[in-house]
Design a protein around this motif. Structure first.
Motif, PDB file in Angstrom:
ATOM      1  N   ILE A 195       0.778  -1.238  -0.153  1.00  0.00           N
ATOM      2  CA  ILE A 195      -0.119   0.077  -0.028  1.00  0.00           C
ATOM      3  C   ILE A 195       0.930   1.229   0.101  1.00  0.00           C
ATOM      4  N   VAL A 196       2.130   1.207   0.605  1.00  0.00           N
ATOM      5  CA  VAL A 196       2.821   2.475   1.011  1.00  0.00           C
ATOM      6  C   VAL A 196       3.493   2.530  -0.345  1.00  0.00           C
ATOM      7  N   ALA A 197       3.982   1.529  -1.136  1.00  0.00           N
ATOM      8  CA  ALA A 197       4.657   1.894  -2.352  1.00  0.00           C
ATOM      9  C   ALA A 197       3.616   2.031  -3.256  1.00  0.00           C
ATOM     10  N   LEU A 198       2.607   1.625  -3.424  1.00  0.00           N
ATOM     11  CA  LEU A 198       1.633   2.200  -4.408  1.00  0.00           C
ATOM     12  C   LEU A 198       1.189   3.569  -4.146  1.00  0.00           C
ATOM     13  N   SER A 199       0.800   3.756  -2.954  1.00  0.00           N
ATOM     14  CA  SER A 199       0.300   5.226  -2.769  1.00  0.00           C
ATOM     15  C   SER A 199       1.613   6.315  -2.933  1.00  0.00           C
ATOM     16  N   LEU A 200       2.803   5.940  -2.635  1.00  0.00           N
ATOM     17  CA  LEU A 200       3.690   7.089  -2.851  1.00  0.00           C
ATOM     18  C   LEU A 200       4.322   7.101  -4.301  1.00  0.00           C
ATOM     19  N   HIS A 201       4.198   5.985  -5.112  1.00  0.00           N
ATOM     20  CA  HIS A 201       4.551   6.001  -6.553  1.00  0.00           C
ATOM     21  C   HIS A 201       3.534   6.854  -7.180  1.00  0.00           C
ATOM     22  N   PHE A 202       2.111   6.558  -6.779  1.00  0.00           N
ATOM     23  CA  PHE A 202       1.255   7.325  -7.854  1.00  0.00           C
ATOM     24  C   PHE A 202       0.803   8.644  -7.082  1.00  0.00           C
ATOM     25  N   ALA A 203       1.367   9.098  -5.678  1.00  0.00           N
ATOM     26  CA  ALA A 203       1.044  10.395  -5.155  1.00  0.00           C
ATOM     27  C   ALA A 203       1.976  11.358  -6.017  1.00  0.00           C
ATOM     28  N   VAL A 204       3.278  10.973  -6.058  1.00  0.00           N
ATOM     29  CA  VAL A 204       4.033  11.999  -7.117  1.00  0.00           C
ATOM     30  C   VAL A 204       3.499  12.479  -8.302  1.00  0.00           C
ATOM     31  N   TYR A 205       2.686  11.500  -8.948  1.00  0.00           N
ATOM     32  CA  TYR A 205       2.195  11.744 -10.230  1.00  0.00           C
ATOM     33  C   TYR A 205       0.944  12.695 -10.030  1.00  0.00           C
ATOM     34  N   ASN A 206       0.000  12.172  -9.063  1.00  0.00           N
ATOM     35  CA  ASN A 206      -0.959  13.150  -8.652  1.00  0.00           C
ATOM     36  C   ASN A 206      -0.486  14.497  -8.300  1.00  0.00           C
ATOM     37  N   ALA A 207       0.547  14.635  -7.559  1.00  0.00           N
ATOM     38  CA  ALA A 207       0.820  15.845  -7.105  1.00  0.00           C
ATOM     39  C   ALA A 207       1.111  16.830  -8.291  1.00  0.00           C
ATOM     40  N   ASP A 208       1.868  16.275  -9.588  1.00  0.00           N
ATOM     41  CA  ASP A 208       2.024  17.239 -10.515  1.00  0.00           C
ATOM     42  C   ASP A 208       0.759  17.620 -11.275  1.00  0.00           C
ATOM     43  N   ILE A 209      -0.601  16.686 -11.130  1.00  0.00           N
ATOM     44  CA  ILE A 209      -1.708  16.899 -11.790  1.00  0.00           C
ATOM     45  C   ILE A 209      -2.225  17.985 -10.792  1.00  0.00           C
ATOM     46  N   PHE A 210      -2.234  17.846  -9.542  1.00  0.00           N
ATOM     47  CA  PHE A 210      -2.670  18.964  -8.891  1.00  0.00           C
ATOM     48  C   PHE A 210      -2.160  20.213  -8.768  1.00  0.00           C
ATOM     49  N   ARG A 211      -0.793  20.078  -8.972  1.00  0.00           N
ATOM     50  CA  ARG A 211       0.025  21.111  -9.129  1.00  0.00           C
ATOM     51  C   ARG A 211      -0.459  22.163 -10.344  1.00  0.00           C
ATOM     52  N   ALA A 212      -0.809  21.610 -11.399  1.00  0.00           N
ATOM     53  CA  ALA A 212      -1.150  21.900 -12.667  1.00  0.00           C
ATOM     54  C   ALA A 212      -2.666  22.652 -12.347  1.00  0.00           C
ATOM     55  N   GLY A 213      -3.282  21.831 -11.806  1.00  0.00           N
ATOM     56  CA  GLY A 213      -4.666  22.202 -11.487  1.00  0.00           C
ATOM     57  C   GLY A 213      -5.038  23.491 -10.669  1.00  0.00           C
ATOM     58  N   ILE A 214      -3.824  23.684  -9.640  1.00  0.00           N
ATOM     59  CA  ILE A 214      -3.948  24.985  -8.739  1.00  0.00           C
ATOM     60  C   ILE A 214      -3.351  25.876  -9.661  1.00  0.00           C
ATOM     61  N   ALA A 215      -2.517  25.877 -10.326  1.00  0.00           N
ATOM     62  CA  ALA A 215      -1.809  26.959 -11.201  1.00  0.00           C
ATOM     63  C   ALA A 215      -3.058  27.399 -12.155  1.00  0.00           C
ATOM     64  N   SER A 216      -3.741  26.690 -12.583  1.00  0.00           N
ATOM     65  CA  SER A 216      -4.861  27.195 -13.598  1.00  0.00           C
ATOM     66  C   SER A 216      -5.757  27.939 -13.208  1.00  0.00           C
ATOM     67  N   LEU A 217      -6.016  27.876 -11.640  1.00  0.00           N
ATOM     68  CA  LEU A 217      -7.073  28.511 -11.176  1.00  0.00           C
ATOM     69  C   LEU A 217      -6.857  30.293 -11.199  1.00  0.00           C
ATOM     70  N   ASP A 218      -7.982  30.803 -11.252  1.00  0.00           N
ATOM     71  CA  ASP A 218      -8.017  32.250 -11.295  1.00  0.00           C
ATOM     72  C   ASP A 218      -7.351  32.931 -10.224  1.00  0.00           C
ATOM     73  N   PRO A 219      -6.455  33.698 -10.071  1.00  0.00           N
ATOM     74  CA  PRO A 219      -5.751  34.138  -8.751  1.00  0.00           C
ATOM     75  C   PRO A 219      -6.852  35.213  -8.216  1.00  0.00           C
ATOM     76  N   GLY A 220      -7.716  35.886  -8.986  1.00  0.00           N
ATOM     77  CA  GLY A 220      -8.798  36.739  -8.397  1.00  0.00           C
ATOM     78  C   GLY A 220      -9.420  35.961  -7.306  1.00  0.00           C
ATOM     79  N   GLN A 221      -9.890  34.663  -7.454  1.00  0.00           N
ATOM     80  CA  GLN A 221     -10.576  33.802  -6.433  1.00  0.00           C
ATOM     81  C   GLN A 221      -9.758  33.917  -4.842  1.00  0.00           C
ATOM     82  N   THR A 222      -8.501  34.084  -5.014  1.00  0.00           N
ATOM     83  CA  THR A 222      -7.898  33.784  -3.958  1.00  0.00           C
ATOM     84  C   THR A 222      -7.676  35.147  -3.199  1.00  0.00           C
ATOM     85  N   GLU A 223      -7.515  36.265  -3.810  1.00  0.00           N
ATOM     86  CA  GLU A 223      -7.877  37.598  -3.680  1.00  0.00           C
ATOM     87  C   GLU A 223      -8.797  38.013  -2.990  1.00  0.00           C
TER      88      GLU A 223
END
Length: 219
Positions: free
Chosen positions: A93-121
């Motif tokens: 479970i740990v191996a599978l979780s960490l292996h796919f977590a790093v790829y999910n992290a890249d996906i989430f990072r791109a998803g966060i970067a695509s958000l309108d910064p005006g919402q944060t403000e």
């Protein structure tokens, strides 16, 4: 020449069914942990101080650049040498979780970067703190925007879960191998395992489609 005989499969259904159960449990647990850890990694990479960010980036680089099988062996066999003895199921479970977590992290990072910064403000102007804004405004929207991509990763995780058979976990492939060692009928039982994986994939795809429909309706 020995012909095909699928009538032998029901005789070993309890063992195959147990393997199917463990495949579902390991995949579901690893999928959930990989999403949580992936979002955590993404937030650290984007917002944490360099001191915290550097080791997380190093971990992601290591897990992206090495095979899942090697990671599994290092966690299960390697950590014992430094006094960390993780049971086989949790090592998988740990191996599978960490292996796919790093790829999910890249996906989430791109998803966060695509958000309108005006919402944060806007959230900050309403009195939200920095991390409150990220947890209540940024993270939910990033999750919604990345459902298809993360869903594809979860389908890949389900199929890759068979690798835990290498450390003796009696999931679907390992159960099929045990039966084959008794019956000498590899085609029948490997094909049965393949069919069951396909059924699990169909169920997962249906669940993901349902989630995507709900996300589209909530926009």
């Amino acid at each position: 020449m020995q012909g095909l005989d699928f009538s032998i499969v029901p005789e070993y259904w309890s063992l195959i069914g147990t393997g199917l159960w463990w495949t579902a449990i390991i995949s579901a647990t690893s999928a959930l942990l990989s999403i949580v850890a992936g979002m955590g990694f993404a937030l650290v990479v984007l917002y944490a101080s360099p001191v915290v960010r550097a080791p997380v980036r190093l971990l992601m680089w290591l897990f992206m650049g090495t095979p899942l099988l090697l990671q599994l062996f290092l966690i299960y066999f390697g950590l014992v040498q430094v006094g960390i003895d993780i049971p086989a199921v949790w090592s998988g479970i740990v191996a599978l979780s960490l292996h796919f977590a790093v790829y999910n992290a890249d996906i989430f990072r791109a998803g966060i970067a695509s958000l309108d910064p005006g919402q944060t403000e806007a959230a900050r102007s309403l009195g939200f703190g920095a991390w409150q804004t990220r947890l209540y405004i940024v993270v939910p929207q990033a999750l919604r925007n990345t459902v298809p991509a993360v869903g594809n990763m979860m389908i890949a995780l389900l199929k890759e879960s068979s690798i835990v058979s290498m450390i003796g976990i009696a999931e679907l492939v390992h159960s099929a191998q045990l039966v084959i060692s008794e019956t000498y009928r590899p085609f029948e039982f490997y094909l049965t395992a393949a069919a069951l994986y396909y059924v699990l994939n169909l169920i997962l795809e249906a669940v993901l489609r349902g989630i995507e429909r709900k996300v589209e309706l909530s926009r």
